[in-house]
Write an enzyme that holds these catalytic residues in place. Sequence first.
Site, PDB file in Angstrom:
ATOM      1  CD  GLU A  28      -3.098  -0.982   2.169  1.00 23.72           C
ATOM      2  OE1 GLU A  28      -2.877  -0.309   3.191  1.00 23.72           O
ATOM      3  OE2 GLU A  28      -4.177  -1.551   1.954  1.00 23.72           O
ATOM      4  CB  CYS A  62       8.455  12.649   2.835  1.00 29.71           C
ATOM      5  SG  CYS A  62       9.876  13.333   3.685  1.00 29.71           S
ATOM      6  CD  GLU A  66      -3.913  -6.123   2.804  1.00 34.55           C
ATOM      7  OE1 GLU A  66      -4.643  -5.451   3.563  1.00 34.55           O
ATOM      8  OE2 GLU A  66      -2.709  -5.897   2.655  1.00 34.55           O
ATOM      9  CG  PHE A  75      -9.043  -6.324  19.415  1.00 34.53           C
ATOM     10  CD1 PHE A  75      -9.554  -7.480  19.980  1.00 34.53           C
ATOM     11  CD2 PHE A  75      -8.260  -5.496  20.206  1.00 34.53           C
ATOM     12  CE1 PHE A  75      -9.306  -7.802  21.312  1.00 34.53           C
ATOM     13  CE2 PHE A  75      -8.010  -5.806  21.526  1.00 34.53           C
ATOM     14  CZ  PHE A  75      -8.531  -6.964  22.085  1.00 34.53           C
TER      15      PHE A  75
HETATM   16  C1  GLA Z   1      -4.123  -2.718   5.000  1.00 34.72           C
HETATM   17  C2  GLA Z   1      -2.719  -3.272   5.132  1.00 34.72           C
HETATM   18  C3  GLA Z   1      -2.623  -4.481   6.008  1.00 34.72           C
HETATM   19  C4  GLA Z   1      -3.488  -4.331   7.227  1.00 34.72           C
HETATM   20  C5  GLA Z   1      -4.899  -4.036   6.799  1.00 34.72           C
HETATM   21  C6  GLA Z   1      -5.862  -3.917   7.937  1.00 34.72           C
HETATM   22  O1  GLA Z   1      -4.825  -3.192   3.952  1.00 34.72           O
HETATM   23  O2  GLA Z   1      -2.140  -3.546   3.888  1.00 34.72           O
HETATM   24  O3  GLA Z   1      -1.283  -4.652   6.370  1.00 34.72           O
HETATM   25  O4  GLA Z   1      -3.007  -3.298   8.017  1.00 34.72           O
HETATM   26  O5  GLA Z   1      -4.920  -2.819   6.120  1.00 34.72           O
HETATM   27  O6  GLA Z   1      -7.167  -3.701   7.478  1.00 34.72           O
END
Ligand code: GLA
Length: 663
Positions: free
Chosen positions: A153, A158, A305, A355
């Site tokens: 991500e 900066c 994700e 969590f």
């Molecule tokens: C992002 C990150 C992950 C994690 C998730 C939590 O997508 O890439 O490492 O922190 O959020 O939702």
Amino acid sequence: MPDLNDATRGRILYGADYNPEQWPESVWHDDIRLMREAGVTTVTVGVFSWAMLEPRPGAREFDWLDRVLDLLHQGGIEVCLATPTASPPPWMGARHPETLPRDETGGVVWYGSRNQFCASSPVYRDYALRITEDLADRYGGHPALRMWHVGNEYGTHCWCDTTAAHFRRWLRAKYGRLDALNEAWGTAFWSQRYDSWEEIIPPRRAQYLGNPAQALDFRRFTSDALLECFTAERDALAARTPHIPVTTNFMPLFIGQDGWAWAAEEDVVSVDVYPDPKDPHGGAYGAMIHDLTRSQAGGPWVLMEQAAGPVNWRGVNHPKPHGLMRLWSLQAVARGADGVCFFQWRQSRQGSEKFHSGMVPHSGEHSRTYRQVRELGAALRELGGATGTDVPARAAILHDWHAWWASVQDGRPSSRLHYEQVLRAWHQALWERNLTTDFAHPHADLADYALIAVPHLYLLTDEALENLAGYVRGGGTLVCGFFTGVADEDDRVRPGGVDQRLRDILGLRTVHEWWPLDEGETVTAESPWLGPFTGTLWSEDLETATAERVARIKGGELDGLPAVTRNAYGDGTAWYVSTLPEPAALRALLGRAADEAGVSPPLPGIPEGVEAVLRGDLLFLLNHGRSPAVVPLPSARTDLLTGRAYDTQVRLDRFAVVALAPL
Ligand code: GLA
């Protein structure tokens, strides 16, 4: 060039971020057993492992990762191996404070969390490249390796001195002469003229409003600087493993990266999607991100994700009601995903995400969540034949990060106007009518689309304007939203307030004034075609030239003025919408334009709340509603998920999905 097919090889990728370094090795065996039971094909390893792999500068501790990869391979689980460069170890910040980002005020962004790197820092870049090269040298030939996952991500900012020097180099390359920069930035305003390149800094905190063109260029630069970090790692990987595809996971509709430019540099486009389970429009939101990501990829993509249950970063974090995780996962496949993955495999017991749900929750394998994870794995196995296939779309929404960036400046007509909100409302209206929509860059070839929607592009380049004119002249249908075509690429307002070429396409004489609306304020419009409706957010004092008035404002200061117009231009048609119509009216309006353009849903008679989308020859039906729905079928089909045949109709329970193949 390797692509997603090299990783999927006819199976939907199913897995998660796997962080075994957070667990004793005894747990790893259990992990692999459970992965196998769940039908997991692929896990992403090492995303946040830098401090474990390089505990001090130049040291290498790969043994534990060797064991992890070997175990996974023995268990038949493939690996998407991450470069760990999203989260430098504390030693880097402690020994090389210049690698730490600084905020707009010059304050240091410290280590102790993640993402604390300055993308312009040669020290950070050098360490990042070396660990990447060493990972590729060590694991490039490992039989479990299927894909590379660079960083995580990308999206840091900066404003430090190293960044300032880099920004100046970027500006010199763009403008060549300082005069050109002064002209583009409009520095005659407020005595901002620069006399030497050395005076130029990033837009740091200042006394009052900053220079919007400088801010726009800084956003462009920041996206490019991060992209340089990505491509440096990608090149190191590609040089060693030219057969292994490379990705980096995007945040969904994220403002910080020019997603078109980034996607062009990836072998596989992937994204992280976390709709709020409590959001009644979560399905629409997911569909929008899926459509955007598919369009960036130009084909299949990976859901890298999502959450099996609650996240931990909303104020209140809601679990997913039974069936919702399956629905949203299969929705991604329906809209072109060849991979369905989660953050993360096993829910952490420590750290700031303990969590946040995982595929294996704290309550373990005998949990509702893990049971659903297993069921999803079984469902995805049935859909392997869909990999590599397309999602046909005859409509597209134009989207451009540069226009978004230009629109977020201070000092504009309304601080209530948010680009992504308008984009989302328009996409949702099309989605609710089951009109499958791509996204396209304003310079893209639009010839294959019968309908183009432009919800809100404040900035349109000359090339984009010519493209739109050519598209409509050639017979296309354009539906254009308010406050569009106002600025050129330097954020200079076009003569007349809205570009003349766009006004010609739309049949508008002029926009006399913008009349943005307050919180709670609406305009009422009436239309023989659309019936009465209200609009929020925006209205305009608009004068038409050749356009017909489809809806007029009723009452208030703008009484009688056009709210929606329609114009014949060349062989095509161009609509203009000067407010944000309430959802039903926007649906009706876009539906009407689509009907006229010959764009229709994949089948007639789809009940409300049911999403219908074609992927290859599979017809997906997904019930987002809370009650059962019945969908009539024009011809008999078989559900690949259950093997059941349907003749004339399908009954879908709450959150149910069928993937119907022709008989
Ligand atoms: C992002 C990150 C992950 C994690 C998730 C939590 O997508 O890439 O490492 O922190 O959020 O939702």
